[in-house]
Design an enzyme around this catalytic site. Structure first.
Site, PDB file in Angstrom:
ATOM      1  N   LYS A 214      42.118  41.745  33.645  1.00 46.62           N
ATOM      2  CA  LYS A 214      43.313  42.581  33.742  1.00 46.62           C
ATOM      3  C   LYS A 214      44.540  41.802  33.252  1.00 46.62           C
ATOM      4  O   LYS A 214      45.313  42.287  32.447  1.00 46.62           O
ATOM      5  CB  LYS A 214      43.496  43.042  35.192  1.00 46.62           C
ATOM      6  CG  LYS A 214      44.614  44.030  35.340  1.00 46.62           C
ATOM      7  CD  LYS A 214      44.653  44.647  36.720  1.00 46.62           C
ATOM      8  CE  LYS A 214      45.944  45.432  36.873  1.00 46.62           C
ATOM      9  NZ  LYS A 214      46.152  45.920  38.212  1.00 46.62           N
ATOM     10  N   GLU A 220      39.214  30.773  34.171  1.00 44.91           N
ATOM     11  CA  GLU A 220      37.777  30.772  33.891  1.00 44.91           C
ATOM     12  C   GLU A 220      37.459  31.673  32.703  1.00 44.91           C
ATOM     13  O   GLU A 220      36.741  31.299  31.779  1.00 44.91           O
ATOM     14  CB  GLU A 220      36.998  31.293  35.120  1.00 44.91           C
ATOM     15  CG  GLU A 220      37.022  30.395  36.336  1.00 44.91           C
ATOM     16  CD  GLU A 220      38.218  30.642  37.246  1.00 44.91           C
ATOM     17  OE1 GLU A 220      39.236  31.215  36.783  1.00 44.91           O
ATOM     18  OE2 GLU A 220      38.156  30.237  38.419  1.00 44.91           O
ATOM     19  N   GLY A 276      42.084  44.792  40.712  1.00 44.19           N
ATOM     20  CA  GLY A 276      40.874  44.184  40.145  1.00 44.19           C
ATOM     21  C   GLY A 276      39.592  44.589  40.866  1.00 44.19           C
ATOM     22  O   GLY A 276      38.621  45.024  40.251  1.00 44.19           O
ATOM     23  N   ARG A 277      39.582  44.477  42.188  1.00 38.98           N
ATOM     24  CA  ARG A 277      38.340  44.733  42.928  1.00 38.98           C
ATOM     25  C   ARG A 277      38.068  46.226  43.117  1.00 38.98           C
ATOM     26  O   ARG A 277      37.080  46.610  43.731  1.00 38.98           O
ATOM     27  CB  ARG A 277      38.345  43.988  44.264  1.00 38.98           C
ATOM     28  CG  ARG A 277      39.574  44.228  45.108  1.00 38.98           C
ATOM     29  CD  ARG A 277      39.698  43.198  46.220  1.00 38.98           C
ATOM     30  NE  ARG A 277      40.931  43.347  46.982  1.00 38.98           N
ATOM     31  CZ  ARG A 277      42.102  42.798  46.626  1.00 38.98           C
ATOM     32  NH1 ARG A 277      42.195  42.101  45.514  1.00 38.98           N
ATOM     33  NH2 ARG A 277      43.178  42.959  47.382  1.00 38.98           N
ATOM     34  N   GLU A 362      38.936  39.718  50.260  1.00 41.09           N
ATOM     35  CA  GLU A 362      40.152  39.555  49.452  1.00 41.09           C
ATOM     36  C   GLU A 362      41.183  40.623  49.849  1.00 41.09           C
ATOM     37  O   GLU A 362      42.382  40.421  49.738  1.00 41.09           O
ATOM     38  CB  GLU A 362      39.829  39.640  47.954  1.00 41.09           C
ATOM     39  CG  GLU A 362      40.923  39.036  47.089  1.00 41.09           C
ATOM     40  CD  GLU A 362      40.575  38.935  45.609  1.00 41.09           C
ATOM     41  OE1 GLU A 362      40.499  39.984  44.960  1.00 41.09           O
ATOM     42  OE2 GLU A 362      40.394  37.819  45.099  1.00 41.09           O
ATOM     43  N   HIS A 394      13.090  35.791  56.998  1.00 40.08           N
ATOM     44  CA  HIS A 394      12.377  34.513  57.135  1.00 40.08           C
ATOM     45  C   HIS A 394      13.320  33.330  56.984  1.00 40.08           C
ATOM     46  O   HIS A 394      12.872  32.206  56.771  1.00 40.08           O
ATOM     47  CB  HIS A 394      11.243  34.444  56.100  1.00 40.08           C
ATOM     48  CG  HIS A 394      10.250  35.556  56.285  1.00 40.08           C
ATOM     49  ND1 HIS A 394       9.158  35.452  57.115  1.00 40.08           N
ATOM     50  CD2 HIS A 394      10.233  36.821  55.792  1.00 40.08           C
ATOM     51  CE1 HIS A 394       8.496  36.602  57.103  1.00 40.08           C
ATOM     52  NE2 HIS A 394       9.136  37.448  56.310  1.00 40.08           N
ATOM     53  N   LYS A 517      44.829  27.826  42.575  1.00 38.28           N
ATOM     54  CA  LYS A 517      44.913  27.873  41.108  1.00 38.28           C
ATOM     55  C   LYS A 517      45.972  26.883  40.619  1.00 38.28           C
ATOM     56  O   LYS A 517      45.770  26.137  39.670  1.00 38.28           O
ATOM     57  CB  LYS A 517      45.312  29.272  40.635  1.00 38.28           C
ATOM     58  CG  LYS A 517      44.231  30.327  40.803  1.00 38.28           C
ATOM     59  CD  LYS A 517      44.729  31.656  40.250  1.00 38.28           C
ATOM     60  CE  LYS A 517      43.807  32.799  40.606  1.00 38.28           C
ATOM     61  NZ  LYS A 517      44.304  34.103  40.215  1.00 38.28           N
TER      62      LYS A 517
HETATM   63  O1  F6P Z   1      42.057  35.307  41.554  1.00 34.84           O
HETATM   64  C1  F6P Z   1      41.689  36.513  42.128  1.00 34.84           C
HETATM   65  C2  F6P Z   1      41.713  37.611  41.110  1.00 34.84           C
HETATM   66  O2  F6P Z   1      43.021  37.926  40.785  1.00 34.84           O
HETATM   67  C3  F6P Z   1      40.966  38.834  41.604  1.00 34.84           C
HETATM   68  O3  F6P Z   1      41.705  39.648  42.432  1.00 34.84           O
HETATM   69  C4  F6P Z   1      40.589  39.476  40.312  1.00 34.84           C
HETATM   70  O4  F6P Z   1      39.582  40.420  40.478  1.00 34.84           O
HETATM   71  C5  F6P Z   1      40.157  38.267  39.527  1.00 34.84           C
HETATM   72  O5  F6P Z   1      41.044  37.242  39.925  1.00 34.84           O
HETATM   73  C6  F6P Z   1      40.160  38.406  38.036  1.00 34.84           C
HETATM   74  O6  F6P Z   1      41.418  38.732  37.539  1.00 34.84           O
HETATM   75  P1  F6P Z   1      41.614  39.198  36.041  1.00 34.84           P
HETATM   76  O7  F6P Z   1      40.883  40.497  35.838  1.00 34.84           O
HETATM   77  O8  F6P Z   1      43.079  39.342  35.844  1.00 34.84           O
HETATM   78  O9  F6P Z   1      41.042  38.121  35.158  1.00 34.84           O
END
Ligand code: F6P
Length: 557
Positions: A214, A220, A276-277, A362, A394, A517
């Protein structure tokens, strides 16, 4: 914004008093008291999803009191604020309208748009986005979209993390039986093993990368996206035109997407009003649509939409998300059972608990309330973890049955599993689900498997004894289909929303992830620098660990 401390509500106090009355009751007592308990504590969602919540430490009065609490706190007003586009995500100044991402015909929206004309744009955005997803899905699946060297696309690599990964990845697995010929891969971790493993199996000529973020700034994702871009450019001898055929962006940040080198026609938009979620039903679901086809993707939307209507239109007694939300608050805040388990009895559902962890923790793992006050007197989110039955029986089930702490569980299983119903394995699987739910709730009360009359067994019997009285819900899904998956995702989304409302927190921001971060960016600088750290920038532990790391790494060079 509505700001009401739940524990100052009259109904919360009544719940506390009532808790003292019934805290020593056992689940079995509730069944003895009411012969029709199962029928009363059971909800049927369109003959497709069934909730049995009879094995809980609740009775009708508890539900009534929570109903009154919701009224006292003005829950309906809060729903109204959300759906009419009010910025209920106050700290990020955003509306929360993911319900509209699956309200394809605008049925729910039409009720609310009079209060905010901008909602008409929301519907347009949804329609345009879905049209684009539909067209693109068709082009890729039918081999109309070709790679730069005219090969049909065979591999899709979604690069994203958190909400831009967990939803689609979980769903592709969940709907494995609906999968077509495309290979769908997910890269999330900045650990290079993640992307290297995948790149070693595929070729750039028939691979499409979806850079799903987003913000288009997530460390990452951008780090992996750079690796993927270099890999493709290396194959095409640095011809930048090749990116146009092999890179798609799912994002809200057009500027950053252009800078990365992705063509403007290759951007799938994530509206500002989707967190995002909560984004699976928007363009973030693109990889899922590619995996199962647009028709199935639209059934997923339908399932979610029907669950939205179920939540909006039913009273508490017939409302699955509200019931699950209040049960969870009841245990976490009155009984002090602070963990929750989701146990899925189906290998295809194995990623569902991981997906829920982000959604739940979250959203509701917060300690500042909607009025800006530190929350001291009640618990916000439970800790959620999960596992796949029967495997986890188990491993950690010993603690569930005989541990000193009690962990309420949601069991989820499928009723009719046509494809995998070989040698009655499916019957055995579901027998286990029912058995575990029963054993947790009633212990050995019904079966007397572990009671012997003879005295010599006395001591051993103590170890073998099952006290039971461990609450749990069962959610049975008739079949695993896109529709049912959409429904249960929406179900849990609403559960989280209701809990966040009662707990008086902002469920749609996630400031708690930011500090780590920032510090990591700072540490990264020092890990890349050999003459570091003469000053006391970090604590002694962190400084020394950086030194040890650098000693080894810089020595090697
Ligand atoms: O760091 C948490 C977060 O902002 C989540 O809420 C989100 O889903 C994820 O990182 C990824 O964010 P983006 O879609 O902006 O890369």
């Amino acid at each position: 914004m509505l700001d009401k401390n739940p524990i100052q509500m009259c109904c919360w106090k009544k719940l506390q008093d009532y808790y003292l009355n019934i805290k020593n009751f056992k689940i079995i007592d509730f069944f003895k008291k009411d012969k029709n308990r199962f029928e009363k504590f059971f909800i049927n969602f369109k003959n497709k999803i069934f909730l049995d919540f009879s094995k809980n430490l609740i009775d009708i009065k508890v539900i009534k009191l929570f109903n009154n609490l919701l009224k006292e706190m003005e829950f309906d007003k809060f729903i109204f604020l959300m759906l009419s586009g009010e910025k209920i995500n106050v700290t990020e100044k955003r509306s929360v309208l993911h319900i509209y991402s699956r309200d394809v015909k605008g049925g729910i929206l039409k009720k609310y748009y009079k209060n905010n004309n901008n909602l008409v744009y929301v519907l347009n955005e949804v329609t345009l986005n879905l049209k684009k997803i539909k067209k693109f899905t068709k082009e890729i699946i039918n081999g109309i979209w070709l790679g730069y060297s005219n090969c049909k696309i065979k591999n899709i690599v979604n690069i994203g993390i958190g909400g831009s990964n967990l939803g689609p990845k979980m769903s592709v697995k969940f709907l494995s039986d609906y999968k077509n010929h495309l290979n769908i891969y997910y890269v999330s971790n900045v650990d290079v093993i993640d992307i290297k493993n995948i790149l070693s199996k595929i070729s750039p000529k028939n691979t499409l990368f979806i850079i799903c973020s987003k913000t288009f700034t997530t460390l990452e994702t951008m780090s992996n996206a750079d690796i993927a871009r270099d890999w493709v450019l290396n194959y095409y001898k640095n011809n930048l035109m090749s990116l146009k055929k092999h890179f798609i962006a799912v994002s809200n940040n057009f500027k950053k997407v252009y800078l990365f080198g992705i063509d403007k026609n290759n951007i799938f938009f994530i509206p500002e009003w989707i967190g995002g979620r909560y984004s699976l039903f928007s363009s973030v679901g693109l990889s899922l649509s590619l995996s199962i086809g647009y028709k199935n993707f639209s059934l997923l939307l339908k399932g979610a939409h029907d669950m939205d209507k179920h939540f909006l239109n039913n009273n508490i007694y017939n409302n699955i998300p509200i019931i699950l939300a209040i049960i969870s608050i009841w245990y976490n805040n009155f009984f002090n059972y602070n963990n929750e388990l989701v146990l899925v009895y189906n290998k295809y559902m194995s990623l569902f608990p991981l997906y829920l962890q982000q959604l739940v923790m979250e959203s509701n793992g917060k300690y500042i309330d909607r009025g800006g006050n530190l929350i001291k007197e009640y618990n916000t989110s439970s800790v959620l973890f999960g596992g796949v039955g029967t495997d986890c029986q188990h491993s950690f089930f010993q603690l569930l049955h005989q541990g000193t702490q009690i962990i309420p569980c949601d069991f989820i299983g499928e009723i009719v599993n046509i494809k995998n119903n070989i040698n009655k394995s499916h019957y055995k699987l579901i027998s286990n689900l029912f058995a575990q739910s029963h054993a947790l709730a009633f212990g050995d009360e019904y079966c007397n498997y572990f009671r012997h009359d003879s005295c010599e067994y006395d001591i051993l019997n103590k170890y073998k004894y099952f006290k039971g009285n461990r609450p749990n819900n069962i959610l049975l899904i008739k079949n695993i289909t896109p529709y049912s998956l959409g429904s249960i995702i929406s179900l849990y989304e609403h559960k989280v929303f209701i809990q966040g409302f009662i707990l008086n927190i902002f469920s749609f921001d996630q400031w708690g992830v930011e500090l780590g971060k920032k510090i990591s960016n700072n540490i990264y600088y020092y890990l890349n620098n050999s003459n570091v750290l003469n000053k006391n920038i970090f604590d002694k532990s962190t400084m020394n660990l950086i030194k040890i790391f650098n000693n080894f790494n810089f020595k090697k060079k």
